[in-house]
Motif scaffolding. Structure first.
Motif, PDB file in Angstrom:
ATOM      1  N   ALA A   7      53.768  38.349  64.062  1.00 26.03           N
ATOM      2  CA  ALA A   7      52.917  37.739  65.082  1.00 26.03           C
ATOM      3  C   ALA A   7      53.581  37.712  66.440  1.00 26.03           C
ATOM      4  O   ALA A   7      52.906  37.747  67.458  1.00 26.03           O
ATOM      5  N   GLU A   8      54.912  37.658  66.430  1.00 26.69           N
ATOM      6  CA  GLU A   8      55.633  37.635  67.702  1.00 26.69           C
ATOM      7  C   GLU A   8      55.240  38.830  68.566  1.00 26.69           C
ATOM      8  O   GLU A   8      55.239  38.750  69.783  1.00 26.69           O
ATOM      9  N   LEU A   9      54.908  39.912  67.894  1.00 22.79           N
ATOM     10  CA  LEU A   9      54.555  41.131  68.602  1.00 22.79           C
ATOM     11  C   LEU A   9      53.391  40.914  69.556  1.00 22.79           C
ATOM     12  O   LEU A   9      53.307  41.530  70.602  1.00 22.79           O
ATOM     13  N   GLN A  10      52.471  40.043  69.143  1.00 19.56           N
ATOM     14  CA  GLN A  10      51.271  39.830  69.952  1.00 19.56           C
ATOM     15  C   GLN A  10      51.649  39.337  71.346  1.00 19.56           C
ATOM     16  O   GLN A  10      50.858  39.425  72.278  1.00 19.56           O
ATOM     17  N   ALA A  11      52.865  38.806  71.479  1.00 17.16           N
ATOM     18  CA  ALA A  11      53.274  38.271  72.772  1.00 17.16           C
ATOM     19  C   ALA A  11      53.423  39.377  73.820  1.00 17.16           C
ATOM     20  O   ALA A  11      53.252  39.137  75.005  1.00 17.16           O
ATOM     21  N   PHE A  12      53.698  40.585  73.355  1.00 15.10           N
ATOM     22  CA  PHE A  12      53.930  41.661  74.319  1.00 15.10           C
ATOM     23  C   PHE A  12      52.605  42.290  74.728  1.00 15.10           C
ATOM     24  O   PHE A  12      52.255  43.366  74.291  1.00 15.10           O
ATOM     25  N   GLU A  13      51.883  41.572  75.566  1.00 14.30           N
ATOM     26  CA  GLU A  13      50.544  42.049  75.906  1.00 14.30           C
ATOM     27  C   GLU A  13      50.603  43.183  76.935  1.00 14.30           C
ATOM     28  O   GLU A  13      50.002  44.216  76.754  1.00 14.30           O
ATOM     29  N   SER A  14      51.341  42.952  78.004  1.00 11.01           N
ATOM     30  CA  SER A  14      51.323  43.958  79.070  1.00 11.01           C
ATOM     31  C   SER A  14      52.536  44.867  78.932  1.00 11.01           C
ATOM     32  O   SER A  14      53.600  44.430  78.532  1.00 11.01           O
ATOM     33  N   PRO A  15      52.349  46.148  79.259  1.00  8.56           N
ATOM     34  CA  PRO A  15      53.465  47.067  79.120  1.00  8.56           C
ATOM     35  C   PRO A  15      54.627  46.677  80.026  1.00  8.56           C
ATOM     36  O   PRO A  15      54.430  46.240  81.155  1.00  8.56           O
ATOM     37  N   VAL A  16      55.843  46.824  79.508  1.00  9.28           N
ATOM     38  CA  VAL A  16      57.031  46.471  80.265  1.00  9.28           C
ATOM     39  C   VAL A  16      57.569  47.748  80.902  1.00  9.28           C
ATOM     40  O   VAL A  16      57.644  48.776  80.249  1.00  9.28           O
ATOM     41  N   LYS A  17      57.930  47.652  82.155  1.00 10.43           N
ATOM     42  CA  LYS A  17      58.370  48.860  82.837  1.00 10.43           C
ATOM     43  C   LYS A  17      59.891  49.022  82.889  1.00 10.43           C
ATOM     44  O   LYS A  17      60.409  49.904  83.550  1.00 10.43           O
ATOM     45  N   GLU A  18      60.594  48.120  82.210  1.00 12.65           N
ATOM     46  CA  GLU A  18      62.060  48.218  82.253  1.00 12.65           C
ATOM     47  C   GLU A  18      62.537  49.466  81.524  1.00 12.65           C
ATOM     48  O   GLU A  18      61.881  49.939  80.614  1.00 12.65           O
ATOM     49  N   PRO A  19      63.707  49.958  81.923  1.00 12.97           N
ATOM     50  CA  PRO A  19      64.273  51.067  81.161  1.00 12.97           C
ATOM     51  C   PRO A  19      64.766  50.572  79.795  1.00 12.97           C
ATOM     52  O   PRO A  19      64.945  49.372  79.583  1.00 12.97           O
ATOM     53  N   TRP A  20      64.966  51.529  78.892  1.00 14.84           N
ATOM     54  CA  TRP A  20      65.398  51.168  77.540  1.00 14.84           C
ATOM     55  C   TRP A  20      66.833  50.623  77.584  1.00 14.84           C
ATOM     56  O   TRP A  20      67.724  51.284  78.112  1.00 14.84           O
ATOM     57  N   PRO A  21      67.057  49.407  77.131  1.00 12.92           N
ATOM     58  CA  PRO A  21      68.400  48.817  77.237  1.00 12.92           C
ATOM     59  C   PRO A  21      69.428  49.527  76.364  1.00 12.92           C
ATOM     60  O   PRO A  21      69.076  50.237  75.423  1.00 12.92           O
ATOM     61  N   ASP A  22      70.695  49.302  76.704  1.00 16.35           N
ATOM     62  CA  ASP A  22      71.772  49.985  75.988  1.00 16.35           C
ATOM     63  C   ASP A  22      72.153  49.309  74.685  1.00 16.35           C
ATOM     64  O   ASP A  22      72.746  49.933  73.817  1.00 16.35           O
ATOM     65  N   ASP A  23      71.825  48.019  74.590  1.00 16.11           N
ATOM     66  CA  ASP A  23      72.402  47.264  73.472  1.00 16.11           C
ATOM     67  C   ASP A  23      71.435  47.097  72.300  1.00 16.11           C
ATOM     68  O   ASP A  23      71.483  46.108  71.596  1.00 16.11           O
ATOM     69  N   VAL A  24      70.508  48.051  72.125  1.00 13.18           N
ATOM     70  CA  VAL A  24      69.587  47.934  70.991  1.00 13.18           C
ATOM     71  C   VAL A  24      70.342  48.193  69.689  1.00 13.18           C
ATOM     72  O   VAL A  24      71.090  49.163  69.579  1.00 13.18           O
ATOM     73  N   GLU A  25      70.154  47.289  68.746  1.00 12.48           N
ATOM     74  CA  GLU A  25      70.860  47.453  67.479  1.00 12.48           C
ATOM     75  C   GLU A  25      69.857  47.583  66.346  1.00 12.48           C
ATOM     76  O   GLU A  25      68.850  46.871  66.313  1.00 12.48           O
ATOM     77  N   MET A  26      70.148  48.497  65.435  1.00 16.22           N
ATOM     78  CA  MET A  26      69.285  48.647  64.265  1.00 16.22           C
ATOM     79  C   MET A  26      70.069  48.201  63.033  1.00 16.22           C
ATOM     80  O   MET A  26      71.190  48.653  62.812  1.00 16.22           O
ATOM     81  N   TYR A  27      69.485  47.280  62.289  1.00 14.01           N
ATOM     82  CA  TYR A  27      70.208  46.731  61.148  1.00 14.01           C
ATOM     83  C   TYR A  27      69.696  47.337  59.842  1.00 14.01           C
ATOM     84  O   TYR A  27      68.487  47.364  59.600  1.00 14.01           O
ATOM     85  N   VAL A  28      70.621  47.811  59.041  1.00 18.64           N
ATOM     86  CA  VAL A  28      70.256  48.331  57.708  1.00 18.64           C
ATOM     87  C   VAL A  28      71.293  47.838  56.706  1.00 18.64           C
ATOM     88  O   VAL A  28      72.332  47.319  57.110  1.00 18.64           O
ATOM     89  N   THR A  29      71.008  48.026  55.429  1.00 15.92           N
ATOM     90  CA  THR A  29      72.022  47.692  54.427  1.00 15.92           C
ATOM     91  C   THR A  29      72.948  48.899  54.263  1.00 15.92           C
ATOM     92  O   THR A  29      72.701  49.963  54.823  1.00 15.92           O
ATOM     93  N   HIS A  30      74.005  48.735  53.467  1.00 14.45           N
ATOM     94  CA  HIS A  30      74.985  49.813  53.366  1.00 14.45           C
ATOM     95  C   HIS A  30      74.372  51.049  52.708  1.00 14.45           C
ATOM     96  O   HIS A  30      73.818  50.964  51.628  1.00 14.45           O
ATOM     97  N   GLU A  31      74.498  52.177  53.426  1.00 11.22           N
ATOM     98  CA  GLU A  31      73.770  53.360  52.994  1.00 11.22           C
ATOM     99  C   GLU A  31      74.306  53.949  51.702  1.00 11.22           C
ATOM    100  O   GLU A  31      73.560  54.434  50.869  1.00 11.22           O
ATOM    101  N   VAL A  32      75.623  53.920  51.555  1.00 10.05           N
ATOM    102  CA  VAL A  32      76.194  54.649  50.428  1.00 10.05           C
ATOM    103  C   VAL A  32      76.058  53.882  49.118  1.00 10.05           C
ATOM    104  O   VAL A  32      75.577  54.412  48.122  1.00 10.05           O
TER     105      VAL A  32
END
Lengths: 266, 328
Positions: A7-32
Motif C-alpha cells: 500500500a505504501e506504493l500508492q503514496a507515489f502518485e506523481s512521477p519523481v524527476k530525481e536521478p536514480w540514487p547511488d545507494d539503492v540496495e537489493m536484499y536477497v538471501t544467500h545464493e549458494v
C-alpha cells in the motif's frame, strides 16, 4: 502475488524527476547455500530488470532477508526511504522515476506483455512452488537442508514444516497441490511451448529491445536450467526449446557478464 | 458416440444461460464449436461429490459422458478435443493461453470479491439467488460454505494471517482496492486487445472468447448493489458490445422464458420418488403431532400395565407355591 503492505506504493502518485540514487540496495538471501528455486527466479528477474534499465544497485545477501521484506518475499530494494518488494511493484516504482522499458510498445503489445507475464507467474511460479514443497524427494533433498541451513537446529525444522504447511494450503486453494509430477511437467512444457511460439526467431519478445517480460522469463528459465534437482527432467524440458535457451544466454551475455562466478549455460 | 454428453449446470437468470462463470465457459465453447452437449440445469452441486485432499467440495458444473465424469473445465475442453469436435483447443495459439491466465489471475479475484466478500452484495443478491435455486436442505448451508471457501482463497492469495473476516479491516480495505484496480486494468487490456474486431482472435469465436465471455457476462448482467467494475465495463463500449453479440448469436432465447429442463425419464422417476418421500414424511409428522397431543391414544401404556399386572400375579403365585413347598 501482490501483498498488503505494498500500500505504501500508492503514496507515489506523481512521477519523481530525481536521478536514480547511488545507494539503492537489493536484499536477497544467500545464493549458494540458502536460496530456493522460486525465490532464485524472482531475484534473477529483478536483477535482470535493473540491468536492462541500466540502473545501479548493490546486492546485499542476508540470511534473514525474507523477514526483513515488507511482504515477506524476496527480493526487495531499499531506495532512500522507500522499501519495495517483488517484480511488479518494483517495475511500477521505477516507472514513477520516469524509467521504463516499455515506452516504445504499442497499447496492444503492452497488454500482450501483461498477459504473458500472468502466464509465467501462474504456471512457472506455481510449478516451482509445487516442486519445492509438495514433491517428497525434492523436499527432503533440496528444500529441507537449504531452508534449515539458516537456523539453529530444532528451530529450522519447525519453521520448515510450518512453511510447508502454509505453501501446501496455498497451492490447494488454486488446485495445484493435487497435481502429480507428470502433470506439473506437462504444465511447464505447455508454458514453454507457448512462450517459444511467441518468441519465434526474434531476439527478445518484443523486437530488439528487452522488456519486463524478458527479465521475468529469463529469471525463471535460467533458474530452472541451472538449479540441480534430484529429477533432471526439468532442465531437459526447457532444453527442448532452443529459442528460449538462446534468449537466456543472450540476456546473460549482454547484461550479466560482470557477475563473478555466475553459472553459464551450456 | 452412442452416449450423449451431458453437463449439469447452475440455471440462468438476468438473460444469462447460467449464472456461474465456469458453467458459462463450457457452454459457450460447446456452442462455438458445435458440440452436441445436453445442458441439464440441476442446481444441485451434491451430485458432484468431490473429495480433494482434506477438503470436501461439491461443485457445479459436472460433465458426464458415459462413464467419464469431469469437474475441471480444462478436462472437459480436452475431452471435446478428443471427440474430434474441434481441434482448435489442442493447438490453440499462444496468445489465447496467455490471456486465459490473465483473466484467471486478474479478473477472477475481482468477481470473487464482488460476489462473496462484499457483504451487501452477498446478503442481498448472491445468497438469495443461490438459495432460491438450490434444493431444500442445501440452501441453508451451501452459500455460507462457499463464502468461507472464497474467503480462504482471497486470504491466502494476499498472505493474510488469521481466520476471521473482521480481524483486520485495514487489510480488507486494501484488498478491496487492489482487487478492483487489477480487475480494471485487466478490463482495459482486454478492451485494447479486442479493438474494433468482432472476436478476440479473428473472425470466428474461439476458446479465448469463451473464457472472456464467461467472466464478462455475469459481471455485466447480474445487478449487484455495489460494483465499481460493472460501471467500468459498461463504460467500455467494445467489451459490452462483445458480450451482447455473443449472447444474441449463440444464446438467442432468454433462458428464463424456456422451461429450464426437458424432464428426462430418469428425472421423472426421481421426482416421483421425491414426492412419495415428501408424502411419507408429512404423514409421519402428522401422526407424531396427533400422538404427542393426545388426539390419538395408543394403548401401549395400558398394555404394559396389564402385562406387568399379570407378571406380578404370576410371580406372586410362584412364590406362594414355593413357600407352600418349603412348608411341606
Amino acid at each position: 502475488m501482490p501483498s498488503v503492505l505494498m500500500a505504501e506504493l500508492q503514496a507515489f502518485e506523481s512521477p519523481v524527476k530525481e536521478p536514480w540514487p547511488d545507494d539503492v540496495e537489493m536484499y536477497v538471501t544467500h545464493e549458494v547455500e540458502q536460496i530456493l528455486l522460486p525465490e532464485s527466479s524472482s531475484c534473477l528477474a529483478v536483477q535482470a530488470f535493473f540491468r536492462m534499465c541500466g540502473l545501479r544497485y548493490k546486492l546485499q545477501m542476508r540470511i534473514n532477508a525474507e523477514s526483513m521484506s515488507p511482504s515477506g518475499k524476496i527480493p526487495f530494494i531499499r531506495c532512500g526511504k522507500a522499501v519495495v518488494s517483488e517484480l511488479d511493484p518494483i517495475v511500477s516504482f521505477v516507472a514513477h522515476r520516469g524509467i521504463s522499458l516499455t515506452t516504445e510498445l504499442s497499447d496492444v503489445e503492452k497488454s500482450d506483455m501483461r498477459a504473458y507475464m500472468s502466464l509465467v507467474y501462474n504456471v512457472l511460479g506455481n510449478a516451482e512452488q509445487h516442486l519445492m514443497w509438495c514433491d517428497r524427494v525434492t523436499f527432503l533433498e533440496v528444500t529441507y537442508p537449504r531452508f534449515t541451513s539458516a537456523f539453529p537446529r530444532p528451530l529450522g525444522g519447525i519453521l520448515c514444516y510450518l512453511r510447508q504447511r502454509k505453501m501446501r494450503k496455498k497451492l490447494r486453494v488454486i488446485d495445484w497441490e493435487s497435481k502429480d509430477l507428470e502433470k506439473v511437467y506437462s504444465e511447464i512444457d505447455n508454458c514453454c511451448r507457448v512462450l517459444s511460439e511467441r518468441l519465434g526467431s526474434q531476439k527478445y519478445f518484443f523486437g530488439n529491445k528487452p522488456t519486463e517480460l524478458d527479465a521475468l522469463v529469463f529469471g525463471h528459465l535460467f533458474s530452472l536450467l541451472t538449479t540441480h534437482l534430484p529429477d533432471s527432467r526439468l532442465s531437459a524440458v526447457v532444453h527442448t526449446y532452443d529459442n528460449l535457451v538462446e534468449l537466456c544466454s543472450t540476456v546473460e551475455n549482454e547484461f550479466f557478464q560482470r557477475i563473478e562466478g555466475s553459472v553459464s549455460l551450456k | 458416440m452412442s452416449k450423449q454428453m451431458k453437463l449439469e449446470t447452475w440455471s440462468g437468470g438476468w438473460g444469462l444461460p447460467s449464472i456461474d462463470p465456469t458453467c458459462l465457459e463450457i457452454m459457450a465453447y460447446a456452442k462455438f464449436s458445435g458440440v452436441p452437449l445436453k445442458i441439464v440445469r440441476t442446481d444441485n452441486p451434491v451430485n458432484g461429490f468431490m473429495k480433494s485432499f482434506g477438503t470436501v467440495r461439491c461443485q457445479l458444473p459436472i460433465f458426464r459422458h458415459g462413464e467419464t465424469v469431469y469437474y475441471d473445465p480444462k478436462d472437459v475442453l480436452l475431452h471435446f478435443c478428443k471427440e474430434n469436435y474441434n481441434a482448435e483447443f489442442g493447438q490453440r495459439c499462444a496468445d489465447s493461453l496467455a490471456y486465459e491466465q490473465m483473466v484467471h489471475t486478474r479478473l477472477s479475484p475481482a468477481l470473487m470479491h464482488a460476489w462473496w466478500i462484499d457483504e451487501r452484495n452477498y446478503q442481498d443478491v448472491i445468497r438469495p439467488t443461490l438459495a432460491k435455486k438450490l434444493p431444500f436442505p442445501l440452501n441453508y448451508f451451501y452459500p455460507g460454505h462457499t463464502q468461507r471457501w472464497m474467503l480462504e482463497r482471497i486470504r491466502l492469495h494476499y498472505d493474510l494471517p488469521g481466520d476471521s473476516k473482521d480481524e483486520d479491516n485495514e487489510n480488507w480495505e486494501f484488498i478491496k482496492k487492489d482487487v478492483f484496480r487489477t480487475g480494471k486494468e485487466c478490463l482495459n487490456f482486454l478492451s485494447l486487445k479486442l479493438g474494433d474486431s468482432e472476436f478476440f482472435m479473428g473472425e470466428s469465436p474461439r476458446f479465448i472468447d469463451a473464457v472472456i465471455f464467461s467472466h464478462l457476462a455475469p459481471l455485466m448482467r447480474i445487478p449487484l448493489i455495489k460494483n465499481n467494475l460493472q460501471a467500468h465495463l459498461r463504460a467500455t463500449p467494445n467489451l459490452a458490445k462483445f458480450v451482447d453479440r455473443v449472447l444474441q448469436r449463440y444464446f438467442p432465447t432468454a433462458p428464463e422464458d424456456v422451461p429450464a429442463v426437458v424432464p428426462l425419464p430418469g428425472m421423472a422417476e426421481s421426482s416421483r420418488r421425491r414426492n412419495f418421500l415428501i408424502c411419507l414424511a408429512g404423514l409421519a409428522l402428522m401422526w407424531i403431532y396427533a400422538v404427542s397431543h393426545g388426539h390419538v391414544r395408543v394403548n401401549t401404556n395400558r398394555l404394559k400395565m396389564t402385562d406387568l399386572q399379570t407378571l406380578e400375579s404370576a410371580v406372586e403365585d410362584f412364590y406362594e407355591a414355593n413357600e407352600d413347598g418349603d412348608q411341606t
